[in-house]
Motif scaffolding. Structure first.
Motif: not given
Length: 204
Positions: A152-161
């Motif tokens: 899975v592509e890395l993502a901004d932690a704030q956007d992971v919901d």
């Protein structure tokens, strides 16, 4: 008797359509989880086919287009929710949080690739943003979640919901259920009026 049979048929078809909508959501979500790491076109295609099947069923039940058009909104919730829930759940469950700094950005059209520098060196994978206003800048510090398996592509932690995506699925299911109930009722009324209009006159 004819009216009772018609009402029973309408009720049955409405229940079938509600079940179809819930099945589409469940199957799409399962497929999305099973295909994590594969091209995103796979879960998108499955969800799109399911949304189209529900729209066709609603059109046949109601015999009108306006409810079918209204079903597009909950379909968007279903599509986005099912496609994004799987990767975000993976990142939430096994993702590794890293503090990084954006050191560079490469832009091609609306695709922005932000180069990230962590405490132990540069990350091999960039932070990808697709859109016209990314909201990130060079020098910015942020926390990202990285999948140790690289599926899975890395993502901004704030956007992971993931909870938010599950909420979208609930809204989509509720919207489809409501439209199915309205469509079943209006379709029944429409068919009843059609039978009354074509019934032979009573002669005394």
């Amino acid at each position: 008797m004819a009216g009772a049979r018609s009402a029973l048929w309408s009720l049955t078809m409405t229940a079938v359509l509600v079940g179809l909508g819930l099945a589409v959501i469940a199957v799409s979500a399962v497929v999305a989880h099973l295909t994590v790491g594969l091209p995103i076109a796979v879960p998108i295609s499955v969800a799109l086919v399911g949304c189209l099947a529900f729209a066709v069923g609603l059109r046949l039940l109601h015999r009108g287009w306006w409810l079918t058009l209204l079903s597009v909104l909950p379909a968007l919730f279903v599509l986005v929710g099912t496609v994004q829930l799987a990767p975000e759940s993976v990142l939430r469950e096994r993702g590794v949080a890293q503090q990084v700094t954006i050191t560079d950005v490469q832009t091609v059209g609306k695709r922005h690739e932000f180069v990230l520098q962590g405490d132990t060196g540069r990350l091999d994978e960039p932070l990808v943003y697709r859109g016209s206003s990314p909201g990130y800048r060079v020098g910015q510090r942020l926390t990202v979640l990285v999948d140790p398996r690289g599926e899975v592509e890395l993502a901004d932690a704030q956007d992971v919901d993931p909870a938010g995506k599950r909420g979208m699925l609930v809204l989509g299911a509720a919207g489809w259920t409501l439209l199915a109930l309205v469509g079943g009722w209006r379709g029944h009324v429409s068919r009843a009026r059609g039978r009354a209009a074509t019934a032979p006159p009573v002669v005394f």
